[in-house]
Each structure stands twice: as structure tokens, then as C-alpha cells.
Scaffold this motif. Structure first.
Motif, PDB file in Angstrom:
ATOM      1  N   ASN A 272      27.438  35.127  34.271  1.00 48.25           N
ATOM      2  CA  ASN A 272      27.515  34.274  35.461  1.00 48.25           C
ATOM      3  C   ASN A 272      28.566  34.739  36.461  1.00 48.25           C
ATOM      4  N   ALA A 273      28.920  36.002  36.407  1.00 45.71           N
ATOM      5  CA  ALA A 273      29.896  36.558  37.345  1.00 45.71           C
ATOM      6  C   ALA A 273      29.351  37.840  37.970  1.00 45.71           C
ATOM      7  N   ALA A 274      29.770  38.109  39.194  1.00 46.87           N
ATOM      8  CA  ALA A 274      29.432  39.343  39.889  1.00 46.87           C
ATOM      9  C   ALA A 274      30.680  40.202  39.990  1.00 46.87           C
ATOM     10  N   THR A 275      30.519  41.484  39.723  1.00 45.98           N
ATOM     11  CA  THR A 275      31.648  42.408  39.848  1.00 45.98           C
ATOM     12  C   THR A 275      31.264  43.545  40.792  1.00 45.98           C
ATOM     13  N   VAL A 276      32.257  44.066  41.495  1.00 51.26           N
ATOM     14  CA  VAL A 276      32.059  45.262  42.293  1.00 51.26           C
ATOM     15  C   VAL A 276      33.314  46.105  42.182  1.00 51.26           C
ATOM     16  N   ARG A 277      33.129  47.396  41.972  1.00 50.96           N
ATOM     17  CA  ARG A 277      34.251  48.339  41.840  1.00 50.96           C
ATOM     18  C   ARG A 277      34.681  48.883  43.205  1.00 50.96           C
TER      19      ARG A 277
END
Length: 384
Positions: A272-277
Motif C-alpha cells: 500500500n505504498a509507492a516508492t520512487v528512487r
């Protein structure tokens, strides 16, 4: 939890004029530094509760990951298996350019564990390859495909069509040649002029004029007819495969399942989380050195946002989407997902279908997909 892992290699030998991906040209890359950083980034994800299930797919994207030393690919895959475990039928894909230099690494990459390769052929015409800024020629493309087929269980090729002044007859000839090569998967993309690319500047300056929508639609129809007749029907807007040869990794995205993304600019959806590097390679390395991971942003996803993303992704697929299951999954009332009146209208027009709790876009509707999504998906779901 996460069933797929994406690993981004950001480097290319040259920037293609149509490309808006996170790719960078550098004189050199310290492989030792990149090994250390990518290992640390994936260990952070593994420690974040994403290891309950073994991985079903791994995808090396870019950039040009076929520029990675095979020893680095092998080292990363060894660590991935130790952290997550591999499904017995795992798909491990690596994107490659069909240059003779990169094709020379195919045997070593197969030994490292890669079992599927996606070749960025882009065209089977030398003059088009020059227009697209590619560094290989058609002869190298044919040789790379043959070499890949001798080393990998599964081979896909990418082609770009709907190019300036391209006729249906020209595209039919080129696509027929591609279909004769015996690959079980084709990714066939219409040329799109993306902002902040060299092609966007060229169009603005009048260097060339993009193909108009009507002619592009004609080429789309040719594409669907020929691939279906050849036994590689479209399972997504731009992707065609023999039954059972669909990209399992991309299906993870389109079916809105959890995946982990590591490396510069990589996106992830897990728990339920979005990540971006961090996108810039140097910033990514610096972040990993200081924090142990390359995450630039991590945020919780509200249920309505997840439902919206799942709809927008799932309706790209020929199989459509289980609307009843989607509403249950995200605890959203079904009428809040779809405008039933608009769905009925476009179903009557033959552009969409529905039945047994599922909805989807017909082959006739796929060229109009973006417009249909804007009409049918509830506006308040997308922008509450």
C-alpha cells in the motif's frame, strides 16, 4: 506481497531522440560502486517486509542493461535469490540492444540466470534506424536475434511504427518480416513525441511532421490483423504474444500486483505504498551511501488512488478487469469506480464489453483507450 523485482541500469551509449526514459550517457561507470549500491538498495527492500513470497519475475531495464558486465548480473541474481527466493518458473528478463558487442555477452548472461531477453530492434530498415538514432544496423539486428534465440528460452523484440510518412503497405512488409523471425513476443509501439526529447524539438522546429491520427489508426489495425493471423494476438495495447508467452513481469504491473523497484529512478508499489528512487545516477549513489537505500520519496497510497491505478492499468489488457473483485479489494463501492451510463454507451458502440463482473475494452476501442478511460473511470475516483 511483492512478486516481482525491477532493477534499473541507467546508462546508454547514446540518448535516442525519442526516449524520455531515465537514461544517461557517461564516459565510464565504476562497476564496484554500482554493485555495492544496488545490493544495498535491494537489501533495504528485503528488510522492509517484501519477502513473504518468492519472486515470480525479475526485469533488468534501463537505460541499456545489456551494457552491464555479466558478472554483475550474476552477483545481483545470487543476492536476489538469497533475499527473496525464486519461484520454480521464474522469468528473468534483460533488455538489450542488438549491437554485436552486446550480443557477444548473451551466452554469459544466460549462464548468469537470464532466461528471457527483450531486444530493442525498433526497425528492420537501416534508414529508419538512422532516423531513430540507433547505433546498430539491420544486419546486426538479425544476427542478435539469432544469437539470442540460441541462448535464451524466450525472446521478444521491440519495433516502433507510425513513423512520419509511413504507409500501411510499408508497415505490413516490415511487420511481416518481424513475424517470420520466430520470436514468441512482440512489443509494437507507435512513435510518440514525448516532451523534452530531441524529437519534440525537431517537431517544433518543423524538421518533420508526426504521422496523423487517422493514418496511425490504420497502421494499428494492420498490426492487430497481422499479429492475430500469425498466432500472436494482442494481450495488451502494444504487446503481442503466443498464448503462454506473455511478459509475466509486465502483467504484474497491468494486474496491479506488488513489485519492488531498485536503481536510479525506479518506481515500486508494495504494501500500500509507492516508492520512487533518485533519478540522477550520482544522486542515487550518494543517497545509498548516506542512508543505505536510494529512495527519494515513499508515500502511502489511499484506497481510491490504488483503485484508480488498478483500473487505468488493467483496462489496457485484453482480458479486462474484475470490477467486482477490484471493488472488494479496495473497499470501494462499485458505482464509485465506473460511470455505468458511459460504459453502456461505449458497449453499445462496440468499444467496450462487460459481463460476469468484468469489463474491458474491445479491439476496436483500444486505439481510443485514453479517451475511453477519461470517460468511463469516475473523475472523483481519479481526483477526489
Amino acid at each position: 506481497m511483492a512478486r516481482a523485482l525491477y532493477i534499473h541500469w541507467p546508462f546508454c551509449l547514446a540518448k535516442c531522440p525519442y526516449c524520455d526514459f531515465n537514461s544517461h550517457v557517461r564516459a565510464a561507470a565504476d562497476i564496484g560502486d554500482w554493485e555495492t549500491a544496488l545490493l544495498a538498495d535491494m537489501r533495504h527492500e528485503a528488510s522492509n517486509g517484501t519477502t513473504e513470497e518468492s519472486l515470480a519475475s525479475i526485469f533488468f531495464g534501463g537505460g541499456t542493461p545489456s551494457l552491464m558486465p555479466p558478472a554483475l548480473v550474476a552477483r545481483l541474481l545470487t543476492e536476489v535469490e538469497a533475499l527473496w527466493g525464486f519461484d520454480p518458473e521464474i522469468e528473468i528478463t534483460l533488455e538489450a540492444n542488438p549491437s554485436s558487442v552486446e550480443a557477444a555477452n548473451f551466452a554469459a548472461l544466460a549462464t548468469a540466470g537470464v532466461n528471457r531477453v527483450s531486444l530493442g530492434v525498433q526497425s528492420l530498415r537501416d534508414e529508419v534506424l538512422r532516423f531513430l538514432g540507433r547505433l546498430h544496423d539491420v544486419g546486426e539486428a538479425f544476427q542478435a536475434i539469432e544469437t539470442a534465440q540460441s541462448h535464451f528460452d524466450r525472446v521478444s523484440i521491440d519495433l516502433i511504427y507510425a513513423r512520419p510518412d509511413q504507409t500501411a503497405e510499408q508497415w505490413a512488409g516490415e511487420l511481416g518480416e518481424a513475424l517470420s523471425l520466430g520470436t514468441d513476443h512482440l512489443s509494437l509501439y507507435q512513435l510518440t513525441i514525448e516532451p523534452a526529447t530531441r524529437f519534440a524539438t525537431d517537431v517544433r522546429r518543423g524538421v518533420f511532421t508526426p504521422l496523423d491520427d487517422d493514418h496511425a489508426a490504420d497502421l494499428f489495425a494492420v498490426t492487430r490483423d497481422m499479429t492475430t493471423s500469425a498466432g500472436l494476438p494482442a494481450y495488451e495495447v502494444s504487446n503481442h504474444a503466443r498464448p503462454g508467452q506473455e511478459s509475466r513481469h509486465n502483467l504484474t504491473y497491468w494486474r496491479y500486483q506488488d513489485y519492488v523497484g531498485i536503481g536510479p529512478g525506479a518506481h515500486g508499489r508494495r504494501g500500500n505504498a509507492a516508492t520512487v528512487r533518485h533519478k540522477k545516477p550520482e544522486n542515487f549513489l550518494a543517497a545509498v551511501a548516506s542512508t543505505g537505500h536510494g529512495i527519494a520519496e515513499e508515500r502511502s497510497l489511499e484506497r481510491h488512488e490504488q483503485a484508480s491505478e488498478a483500473l487505468l492499468m488493467g483496462l489496457r489488457l485484453a482480458e479486462g478487469i474484475d470490477l467486482t473483485g477490484l471493488a472488494r479489494r479496495f473497499d470501494v463501492e462499485q458505482p464509485r469506480l465506473i460511470d455505468d451510463a458511459k460504459l453502456a454507451l461505449y458497449r453499445d458502440l462496440g468499444l467496450m464489453w462487460s459481463g460476469e463482473g468484468r469489463i474491458g475494452v474491445t479491439p476496436q476501442g483500444m486505439p481510443l483507450l485514453d479517451a475511453l478511460l477519461g470517460e468511463v473511470v469516475r473523475e472523483e475516483l481519479v481526483t477526489p
